[in-house]
Design an enzyme around this catalytic site. Sequence first.
Site, PDB file in Angstrom:
ATOM      1  N   HIS A   4      54.537  25.906  68.141  1.00 39.79           N
ATOM      2  CA  HIS A   4      55.460  26.124  67.280  1.00 39.79           C
ATOM      3  C   HIS A   4      56.632  26.853  67.606  1.00 39.79           C
ATOM      4  O   HIS A   4      56.587  27.400  68.363  1.00 39.79           O
ATOM      5  CB  HIS A   4      54.547  26.565  66.000  1.00 39.79           C
ATOM      6  CG  HIS A   4      55.388  26.674  64.769  1.00 39.79           C
ATOM      7  ND1 HIS A   4      56.239  27.330  64.090  1.00 39.79           N
ATOM      8  CD2 HIS A   4      54.771  25.707  63.201  1.00 39.79           C
ATOM      9  CE1 HIS A   4      56.539  27.587  62.818  1.00 39.79           C
ATOM     10  NE2 HIS A   4      55.975  26.677  62.634  1.00 39.79           N
TER      11      HIS A   4
ATOM     12  N   ASP B  22      48.038  32.340  68.893  1.00 38.06           N
ATOM     13  CA  ASP B  22      48.576  32.060  67.448  1.00 38.06           C
ATOM     14  C   ASP B  22      47.740  30.975  66.789  1.00 38.06           C
ATOM     15  O   ASP B  22      47.165  30.004  66.489  1.00 38.06           O
ATOM     16  CB  ASP B  22      49.646  30.921  67.538  1.00 38.06           C
ATOM     17  CG  ASP B  22      50.402  30.691  66.209  1.00 38.06           C
ATOM     18  OD1 ASP B  22      49.560  30.432  65.005  1.00 38.06           O
ATOM     19  OD2 ASP B  22      51.296  29.297  66.286  1.00 38.06           O
TER      20      ASP B  22
ATOM     21  N   GLN C  35      47.393  27.563  62.600  1.00 31.13           N
ATOM     22  CA  GLN C  35      46.572  26.478  62.625  1.00 31.13           C
ATOM     23  C   GLN C  35      44.687  26.395  62.672  1.00 31.13           C
ATOM     24  O   GLN C  35      44.082  25.426  61.301  1.00 31.13           O
ATOM     25  CB  GLN C  35      47.543  25.474  63.267  1.00 31.13           C
ATOM     26  CG  GLN C  35      47.074  24.053  62.452  1.00 31.13           C
ATOM     27  CD  GLN C  35      48.397  24.442  61.605  1.00 31.13           C
ATOM     28  OE1 GLN C  35      47.744  23.530  59.912  1.00 31.13           O
ATOM     29  NE2 GLN C  35      49.630  24.948  61.197  1.00 31.13           N
TER      30      GLN C  35
ATOM     31  N   LYS D  30      47.988  29.511  54.639  1.00 35.61           N
ATOM     32  CA  LYS D  30      47.678  28.388  55.545  1.00 35.61           C
ATOM     33  C   LYS D  30      46.262  28.259  55.065  1.00 35.61           C
ATOM     34  O   LYS D  30      45.416  27.255  55.315  1.00 35.61           O
ATOM     35  CB  LYS D  30      48.028  28.311  56.645  1.00 35.61           C
ATOM     36  CG  LYS D  30      49.314  28.007  57.288  1.00 35.61           C
ATOM     37  CD  LYS D  30      49.149  27.655  58.277  1.00 35.61           C
ATOM     38  CE  LYS D  30      50.856  27.285  58.021  1.00 35.61           C
ATOM     39  NZ  LYS D  30      52.042  27.297  59.515  1.00 35.61           N
TER      40      LYS D  30
ATOM     41  N   CYS E  19      58.659  21.560  63.422  1.00 43.00           N
ATOM     42  CA  CYS E  19      58.728  22.660  64.127  1.00 43.00           C
ATOM     43  C   CYS E  19      58.030  22.761  65.548  1.00 43.00           C
ATOM     44  O   CYS E  19      58.162  23.945  66.097  1.00 43.00           O
ATOM     45  CB  CYS E  19      57.710  24.523  62.809  1.00 43.00           C
ATOM     46  SG  CYS E  19      59.167  24.767  61.895  1.00 43.00           S
TER      47      CYS E  19
HETATM   48  C1  LIG Z   1      52.473  27.411  60.197  1.00 43.58           C
HETATM   49  C2  LIG Z   1      52.551  27.695  61.669  1.00 43.58           C
HETATM   50  C3  LIG Z   1      52.749  28.757  61.864  1.00 43.58           C
HETATM   51  C4  LIG Z   1      54.219  30.228  61.776  1.00 43.58           C
HETATM   52  O1  LIG Z   1      53.823  30.735  60.478  1.00 43.58           O
HETATM   53  P1  LIG Z   1      54.223  31.085  58.793  1.00 43.58           P
HETATM   54  O2  LIG Z   1      53.381  31.567  58.293  1.00 43.58           O
HETATM   55  O3  LIG Z   1      55.445  30.319  58.551  1.00 43.58           O
HETATM   56  O4  LIG Z   1      54.551  32.448  59.501  1.00 43.58           O
HETATM   57  C5  LIG Z   1      52.952  29.212  63.983  1.00 43.58           C
HETATM   58  N1  LIG Z   1      52.396  28.852  64.307  1.00 43.58           N
HETATM   59  C6  LIG Z   1      51.758  27.551  64.079  1.00 43.58           C
HETATM   60  C7  LIG Z   1      50.809  27.150  64.875  1.00 43.58           C
HETATM   61  C8  LIG Z   1      51.103  27.384  62.582  1.00 43.58           C
HETATM   62  O5  LIG Z   1      51.033  26.293  61.901  1.00 43.58           O
END
Ligand SMILES: *Cc1c(COP(=O)(O)O)cnc(C)c1O
Length: 408
Positions: A125, A202, A205, A228, A366
């Site tokens: 992302h 990260d 997801q 999320k 993104c």
């Molecule tokens: C949604 C997402 C982000 C960004 O998260 P925010 O809540 O917008 O800061 C980063 N990495 C992944 C894999 C995502 O799905």
Amino acid sequence: MITTNLDIETIREDFPILKRKVNGYPLVYLDNAATSQTPKQVINTIVDYYSRYNANIHRGVHSLSQEATDAYENARRKIQNHINAAQPYEIIFTSGTTDSINLVANGFTSFLKKGDEILVSAMEHHSNIVPWQMLCERTGAILKVIPMNHEGEFLIEDYAKMLSKNTKLVVCNHVSNALGTINPIEQIIALAHEVNAAVLIDGAQAAPHIKIDIQELNVDFYTVSAHKICGPTGVGILYGKEEWMTKLPPYQGGGEMIAEVTFEKTTYADLPHKFEAGTPNICGGIAFGAAIDYMNSLGYDAIASYEKELLEYATERLLSITGLKIYGTSQHKTSVISFNVEGIHPYDIGTILDKLGIAVRTGHHCAQPVMDYFNIPGTIRASFSFYNTKDEVDNLVAGVEKAKKMLG
Ligand SMILES: *Cc1c(COP(=O)(O)O)cnc(C)c1O
């Protein structure tokens, strides 16, 4: 037939928004990878906070402030337990994954020098790319991209060869938001540690689908966004291993993060407050805790097996449409399907689906480098949650068929 221990109809009752109509049709919400919907258990927590004990935390002697502080710190411990972190102060409240990554990228400025390397996967992302590019600009470090294959899978052997004594950081998502791929983070972390590189995962997801064990993973940094995983927007966490968080300098200066301030010198507060300048999203943090309780009340095993069945069913049904191609075909994936229909722009299909009340995401998600890799402008992404149904998958398939007839 989809069999599940979850009572999906009862679960759907928890989500008031699912009763909505959009453009005259019942809402079919398949944009869960962008943000999840909010159950009434979480909504009620928010209403309760503002109705009964809204107050600033950590400083007040009065009862409301103490109640708010207790609830906020209790949420921190819930999150700690949920991911099995060793200490509550390793959980830093942030505004979300983007903020968490920027906190770490900023902190590494003084640790890196020219020629040091940061390895990043090809399926990130933008929020796990841009802060590292900015860090490289500040320090002269080099960003190197770990390749993936056409299934959208992380290439572990190529990665192993890229690691060296110059590698200082490895950053990768646990699950790709554009493709749904679940990355082999256990191996990624262990290999990085062999060359003493730190690892940031990260988890934005992954958090809605996979329950992690921080201590078993032995990861250095892990990020989550509450929105999320059935929580509110504007709040998330950074997990940071104690030894790193002690070394890392503060991100922002202000109230809450100090021990003592004079005009000559300021000393910083202990963890986690060192990284939590200013009044935080108190209500959001408490509601994040409620979201975790909600997820655990359903159970991650039950969620995962139901979503797997939805994914398999949706994949099979969508592939029956001629000209439809799925991007992200790993055996290890969450319930995300990115696809295109030959000769039709994803945006046009998304627009027609919306007219039918079906919410999907279209575009690059993104993750422009992923789109470039497949040489496409974008995809249509349907991402499923535990509250979605087989009937909704059928609606999606019928909608895509209809769009194809209109546009093809
Ligand atoms: C949604 C997402 C982000 C960004 O998260 P925010 O809540 O917008 O800061 C980063 N990495 C992944 C894999 C995502 O799905």
